[in-house]
Design an enzyme around this catalytic site. Sequence first.
Site, short mmCIF file in Angstrom:
data_model
loop_
_atom_site.label_atom_id
_atom_site.label_comp_id
_atom_site.label_asym_id
_atom_site.label_seq_id
_atom_site.Cartn_x
_atom_site.Cartn_y
_atom_site.Cartn_z
N CYS A 133 0.85 -1.20 0.00
CA CYS A 133 0.00 0.00 0.00
C CYS A 133 0.87 1.24 0.00
O CYS A 133 1.94 1.24 0.61
CB CYS A 133 -0.84 0.04 1.27
SG CYS A 133 -1.77 -1.43 1.59
N LYS A 169 3.03 -10.10 3.73
CA LYS A 169 2.83 -10.38 2.30
C LYS A 169 3.74 -9.50 1.46
O LYS A 169 3.62 -8.27 1.46
CB LYS A 169 1.37 -10.13 1.93
CG LYS A 169 1.06 -10.48 0.48
CD LYS A 169 -0.42 -10.45 0.23
CE LYS A 169 -0.78 -10.95 -1.14
NZ LYS A 169 -2.22 -10.93 -1.37
N ILE A 195 3.36 -14.10 -4.01
CA ILE A 195 3.59 -12.68 -4.21
C ILE A 195 2.25 -11.92 -4.36
O ILE A 195 1.24 -12.51 -4.71
CB ILE A 195 4.43 -12.42 -5.48
CG1 ILE A 195 3.79 -13.08 -6.71
CG2 ILE A 195 5.85 -12.87 -5.31
CD1 ILE A 195 4.49 -12.80 -8.03
N ASN A 196 2.35 -10.60 -4.09
CA ASN A 196 1.25 -9.73 -4.46
C ASN A 196 1.38 -9.44 -5.96
O ASN A 196 2.20 -10.05 -6.64
CB ASN A 196 1.31 -8.45 -3.60
CG ASN A 196 -0.08 -7.90 -3.34
OD1 ASN A 196 -0.93 -7.87 -4.24
ND2 ASN A 196 -0.33 -7.47 -2.13
N GLY A 273 -5.93 -17.09 -6.27
CA GLY A 273 -6.57 -15.79 -6.33
C GLY A 273 -7.44 -15.64 -7.56
O GLY A 273 -8.63 -16.02 -7.57
C1 FMN Z 1 -9.36 -8.47 -7.84
C2 FMN Z 1 -8.21 -8.67 -6.90
C3 FMN Z 1 -8.24 -8.07 -5.64
C4 FMN Z 1 -7.16 -8.22 -4.75
N1 FMN Z 1 -7.23 -7.63 -3.52
C5 FMN Z 1 -6.21 -7.80 -2.63
C6 FMN Z 1 -6.29 -7.22 -1.33
O1 FMN Z 1 -7.29 -6.61 -0.94
N2 FMN Z 1 -5.21 -7.37 -0.51
C7 FMN Z 1 -4.09 -8.08 -0.89
O2 FMN Z 1 -3.15 -8.20 -0.11
N3 FMN Z 1 -4.02 -8.67 -2.11
C8 FMN Z 1 -5.04 -8.54 -2.98
N4 FMN Z 1 -4.96 -9.14 -4.23
C9 FMN Z 1 -3.76 -9.92 -4.60
C10 FMN Z 1 -3.99 -11.43 -4.45
O3 FMN Z 1 -4.28 -11.77 -3.11
C11 FMN Z 1 -2.75 -12.24 -4.94
O4 FMN Z 1 -1.63 -11.89 -4.15
C12 FMN Z 1 -2.38 -11.98 -6.39
O5 FMN Z 1 -3.55 -11.75 -7.16
C13 FMN Z 1 -1.60 -13.12 -7.02
O6 FMN Z 1 -2.32 -14.34 -7.02
P1 FMN Z 1 -3.21 -14.85 -8.27
O7 FMN Z 1 -2.36 -14.69 -9.50
O8 FMN Z 1 -3.59 -16.26 -7.94
O9 FMN Z 1 -4.40 -13.95 -8.33
C14 FMN Z 1 -6.03 -9.00 -5.13
C15 FMN Z 1 -6.02 -9.62 -6.39
C16 FMN Z 1 -7.08 -9.47 -7.28
C17 FMN Z 1 -7.03 -10.16 -8.60
#
Ligand code: FMN
Length: 316
Positions: A133, A169, A195-196, A273
């Site tokens: 953030c 994270k 990862i984020n 995610g």
């Molecule tokens: C629509 C969306 C909203 C997300 N919101 C958050 C959040 O509020 N806080 C956070 O730490 N990560 C958030 N993420 C990141 C996911 O938790 C994750 O770290 C990231 O998408 C990688 O995983 P993935 O490729 O399986 O989606 C968000 C991801 C997406 C796609």
Amino acid sequence: METEVDLSVEFAGLKLANPVWTASGTCGYADELSDFTDVNKLGGFVTKSVTLRPRQGNPVPRVVETDSGMLNAIGLANIGVEEFISEKTPILEKLACAVFVNIAGETIEDYVAVAQRLCEQKAIAGFELNISCPNVKHGGITFGTEPEVVKEITTAVKAACGSKVLMVKLTPNVTDIAATARAAVEAGADALSLINTFTAMVIDIESRRPVLANRTGGLSGPAIKPIAVYMVNKVYNEVTKGTQIPILGMGGIRTATDAIEFILSGATAVALGTANFIEPDCANKVIEGIRKYCQTHQISAIKDLVGAVEQKNAEN
Ligand SMILES: Cc1cc2nc3c(=O)[nH]c(=O)nc-3n(C[C@H](O)[C@H](O)[C@H](O)COP(=O)(O)O)c2cc1C
């Protein structure tokens, strides 16, 4: 006869039924998913980021699909910690899996206040610290990119979260993810998640404008998976191997094959995610896929695969 497979994993002192979680921001506060999948069967569940005060988030459009992925700039839209406690913790309390609350803020004081407010809640096993953030006091640079700031925020939240597990994270938007991982561990993190999303941009060539109202967003989904696997392996080899600190690995996981890759690279558990938007029951399918893989390969316990990717041969 089929091999009995032990899918349980120990995660920062918690005994989880299996290593499969859902990732923050993609499954709300769990109640949204109940018509589509059984969250109780998961190893863990992470809530959408919760902040001190409610947030509307960014203007729309705030999501756009890309090749093998998506960009989001939701802007941490959420109901705020007070409504979270009154409306959502009674639902989360009933879940059989480990519940982690993802916390976010604009200042370290914000994070500490949320952790303090939540640390007595019995529904919660731990916190996931979203340090991707913008840090208002540091001119908008994210908390998670400077090891010194990672240390400072981890130390402060650790002191505020009582006996709850603190998982930090990590953002991939850094030169050396092992440096920020090390900073979090040195400051007392009980677990790491990575990862984020990657900061990215999509442009509409007709209007010549960025598609997202926020201009940039975070890239997630299968497009980022090989980089996420690499980063998990790097953090495992350079920081957590031989310690009690587990990694929750994520980034583009859709199938059991993907999940096993992350486990071999060093993740004790994995989170899905973006995949939930395509197939809301995918995490439960991944659990069954992992079980099948273990049976086929005569692996009696999934924990034996953590970090079991072949090590580099000295001659190569
Ligand atoms: C629509 C969306 C909203 C997300 N919101 C958050 C959040 O509020 N806080 C956070 O730490 N990560 C958030 N993420 C990141 C996911 O938790 C994750 O770290 C990231 O998408 C990688 O995983 P993935 O490729 O399986 O989606 C968000 C991801 C997406 C796609």
